[in-house]
Motif scaffolding. Structure first.
Motif, short mmCIF file in Angstrom:
data_model
loop_
_atom_site.label_atom_id
_atom_site.label_comp_id
_atom_site.label_asym_id
_atom_site.label_seq_id
_atom_site.Cartn_x
_atom_site.Cartn_y
_atom_site.Cartn_z
N THR A 6 -38.51 -20.09 -13.67
CA THR A 6 -38.10 -19.02 -14.57
C THR A 6 -36.76 -18.46 -14.13
O THR A 6 -36.58 -18.13 -12.95
CB THR A 6 -39.16 -17.92 -14.62
N GLN A 7 -35.81 -18.36 -15.07
CA GLN A 7 -34.48 -17.87 -14.76
C GLN A 7 -33.99 -16.91 -15.84
O GLN A 7 -34.48 -16.94 -16.97
CB GLN A 7 -33.47 -19.04 -14.68
N ILE A 8 -33.02 -16.10 -15.47
CA ILE A 8 -32.24 -15.37 -16.46
C ILE A 8 -30.88 -16.06 -16.54
O ILE A 8 -30.19 -16.20 -15.52
CB ILE A 8 -32.07 -13.88 -16.09
N THR A 9 -30.54 -16.51 -17.72
CA THR A 9 -29.29 -17.26 -17.89
C THR A 9 -28.29 -16.45 -18.72
O THR A 9 -28.65 -15.44 -19.34
CB THR A 9 -29.56 -18.61 -18.58
N LYS A 10 -27.03 -16.92 -18.72
CA LYS A 10 -25.95 -16.24 -19.44
C LYS A 10 -25.96 -14.74 -19.14
O LYS A 10 -25.98 -13.90 -20.05
CB LYS A 10 -26.07 -16.49 -20.95
N PRO A 11 -25.94 -14.39 -17.85
CA PRO A 11 -26.18 -13.00 -17.49
C PRO A 11 -24.94 -12.10 -17.61
O PRO A 11 -23.81 -12.53 -17.44
CB PRO A 11 -26.59 -13.12 -16.02
N THR A 12 -25.21 -10.85 -17.89
CA THR A 12 -24.25 -9.77 -17.73
C THR A 12 -24.84 -8.84 -16.68
O THR A 12 -25.96 -8.33 -16.86
CB THR A 12 -24.02 -9.01 -19.04
N THR A 13 -24.11 -8.65 -15.58
CA THR A 13 -24.66 -7.93 -14.44
C THR A 13 -23.88 -6.65 -14.19
O THR A 13 -22.65 -6.64 -14.18
CB THR A 13 -24.61 -8.81 -13.18
N THR A 14 -24.61 -5.58 -13.96
CA THR A 14 -24.02 -4.28 -13.61
C THR A 14 -24.52 -3.87 -12.24
O THR A 14 -25.74 -3.84 -12.00
CB THR A 14 -24.39 -3.20 -14.64
N VAL A 15 -23.58 -3.57 -11.31
CA VAL A 15 -23.95 -3.08 -9.99
C VAL A 15 -24.13 -1.57 -10.06
O VAL A 15 -23.19 -0.83 -10.41
CB VAL A 15 -22.90 -3.46 -8.94
#
Length: 609
Positions: free
Chosen positions: A129-138
């Motif tokens: 299981t993966q999260i793809t095409k991610p937009t990540t916020t720190v």
């Protein structure tokens, strides 16, 4: 909230992501939803959100992988739910080396949930299981990491896997996870989470790919060298776990079987194409050597015939292992009278230019043996037709006999070639081969893209011994023990069963012609001593696998994914077995060592004809 079990295989489609992977997606997309990691992972192997967009999935970055074909980072929710079947970790696939995130960052991730199948759908592997095409916020940095979950002998169940769902062709994907009942469910329920093992014994030596295998079960089918013996299809040794390095590979320990990784080894739990569940270690224990030494068999007595089999792993004249192989034959095997060699390549190895002769390969090995203090062996073999016997393309591997002419003679009967079959005839009441050396039924479809058996007649102290050198079809194409299909398919057996039946029929012809004939069938059988292949080869008592004369803990010639197992065998006819004057030895010089010169251990039989 959707249940993961509702994502039945019938509702899934498989779309190729690349040649080595597949991604499972739902047939209809959904709008983005704000969920937690354990919601995404759910309580079965397939996410209920597969193919759907999710937003603001919160977690702490626990590991970053910036190399290889699967680049990204792991996040773990520091606030777990109460369900032991739902993992709190997930891999975020970025495609290239992740930027802008660091271990200890608290992040939110939005993207599409996908089920990635390492090796592709045809491999039968489970999906990751993966999260793809991610937009990540720190959100913040320098946070404490969630405590790693300990994987111990108490936490891993003794049972390996549930029976597959018959409605889904044996797949276990849609079955609810029972982590306290099945080992595969236990590992799956920790997928993507930080895990820890402590003071673990090495059961699979370090490979060139900087990986090794350990066990969390100290006493599970342990042999005297510290390995874990694979003795039945139902005994998969559930404590085995692969360790890979998340950090610099130069620091990865060079371990032999029986060594210990003392202290803590920790990191995210991944699922790998080759071996399944893998601890990707950001923290490695300290290697403690068990002092494993290569074994030496005893020298045969003057009245004993010593016959060995040794897979020398694609040996060709350009290799730098000739001196080491010669030393193993002279010093560890004590210069057997007859040596059946498997994987002798042609004179220019993998150079695919039509060359089939292997006289240079064999001469170089014979010279190295003499230089190591051994006898000057003679040899017999038959060159295969170009490109039709399988193995490394261009290599034209074949079996060959080495024999010590001062101790044993070879009976030559001309006419054997790649396509002409040898047969059995009777001369003055004794069985004889029509061609020696000769091949057994080389035109039969059982040998398609596979090595043909090499049969020859030897004479020792006035008695004829028939020796049949084999290298059966490989296990390539079989599903792994960690496959989504349980029990996993062993499709390669079909060809080996055909091959075993043919060799047994040939041996039966010899014994029908001469009841008390001494016959030995040996080589890389590519199957276990308890397998149906071996049963067919043994037939109704025509042959018997002599490795069974050893204690169970000594029955192995190969180590695969932490399982010490039998692939190489020497089978004997009733006249040899009934005499009760034989001795068998599996000489462990390769399979358990990180600096092995072959992946197989040689086998040797001594007897008085």
């Amino acid at each position: 909230m959707p249940s993961k079990s509702s994502a039945r295989l019938a509702a899934l489609t498989v779309a190729a992501a690349c040649s080595a992977a597949s991604t499972i997606v739902l047939t209809s997309p959904a709008h983005a939803e704000s969920v937690r990691v354990h919601d995404i992972q759910g309580s079965t192997r397939i996410s209920p959100y597969a193919g759907r967009q999710v937003t603001d999935v919160a977690g702490i970055v626990t590991g970053i992988r910036g190399y290889g074909s699967s680049r990204g980072f792991w996040i773990q929710d520091p606030n777990p739910d109460a369900d032991p079947a739902t993992s709190e970790g997930v891999f975020v696939f970025t495609g290239s080396a992740p930027k802008g995130v660091a271990v200890g960052d608290s992040v939110t991730v939005s993207g599409t949930v996908a089920e990635y199948v390492p090796g592709g759908a045809a491999s039968g592997n489970q999906s990751l299981t993966q999260i793809t095409k991610p937009t990540t916020t720190v959100v913040s940095s320098g946070n404490a990491l969630p405590a790693a979950t300990a994987i111990t002998s108490r936490s891993v169940p003794a049972a390996y896997a549930p029976t597959g769902d018959a409605a889904a062709n044996g797949s276990i994907n849609a079955l609810p996870l029972k982590p306290s009942t099945y080992a595969l469910d236990h590992y799956e329920a920790l997928e993507g989470m930080s895990v820890r093992v402590t003071d673990t014994r090495v059961v699979g030596a370090t490979t060139p790919y900087t990986e090794l295998w350990v066990t969390v079960k100290p006493h599970e089918n342990r042999n005297r060298n510290g390995g874990t013996v694979y003795g039945s299809y139902n005994g998969q040794n559930t404590g085995r776990l692969k360790i890979q390095s998340l950090g610099p590979t130069a620091d990865f320990p060079k371990a032999n079987v029986g060594d210990t990784l003392t202290g803590s080894t920790a990191g995210p739990l991944d699922y790998n194409q080759f071996g399944g569940y893998t601890l990707v270690a950001s923290e490695l224990g300290t290697l403690k050597s068990a002092g494993l030494q290569r074994e030496t068999t005893r020298k045969q007595r003057s009245s004993e015939l010593a016959v060995a089999t040794y897979n020398v792993e694609n040996l060709d004249p350009t290799d730098d292992t000739f001196a080491a192989h010669a030393s193993a034959i002279v010093n560890n095997l004590k210069s057997p009278d007859i040596v059946s060699l498997e994987e002798i390549q042609d004179n220019n190895g993998a150079n695919n230019d039509g060359t089939v002769a292997a006289d240079q390969t064999l001469t170089k090995l014979i010279d190295a043996i003499a230089a190591a203090g051994g006898p000057t062996y003679d040899w017999r073999s038959i060159d295969p037709a170009d490109g039709v016997d399988g193995g490394q393309p261009g290599g034209n591997i074949r079996q060959a006999f080495l024999f010590n002419p001062e101790r044993v003679s070879f009976t030559d009967r001309a006419g054997g070639d790649a396509t002409t079959a040898t047969d059995v005839t009777k001369i003055r009441g004794k069985a004889r081969l029509t061609l020696s050396p000769g091949r057994i039924a080389p035109a039969d479809e059982a040998w398609e893209n596979s090595r043909k058996p090499l049969a020859g007649e030897f004479v020792f102290r006035g008695r004829t011994v028939f020796v049949i050198a084999n290298h059966f079809g490989s296990k390539g194409g079989d599903q792994g023990l960690t496959a989504q299909y349980q029990p996993p398919s062993r499709s390669s057996e079909t060809q080996r069963h055909q091959q075993a039946t043919l060799v047994n029929a040939f041996v039966k012809d010899i014994l029908d012609t001469q009841k008390n004939a001494d016959v030995i069938a040996l080589g890389d059988i590519n199957d276990f001593e308890f397998s149906r292949t071996t049963q067919l080869l043994e037939g109704r008592g025509e042959l018997w696998s002599a490795i069974r004369s050893l204690p169970r803990g000594e029955r192995y010639s190969y180590v695969y994914q932490g399982n010490s197992q039998v692939l190489d065998q020497i089978l004997i006819s009733p006249s040899i077995r009934r005499a009760c004057d034989f001795e068998y030895d599996s000489v462990h010089v390769n399979a358990e060592f990180h600096d092995q010169i072959s992946d197989h251990d040689p086998q040797i039989l001594r007897f008085r004809p």
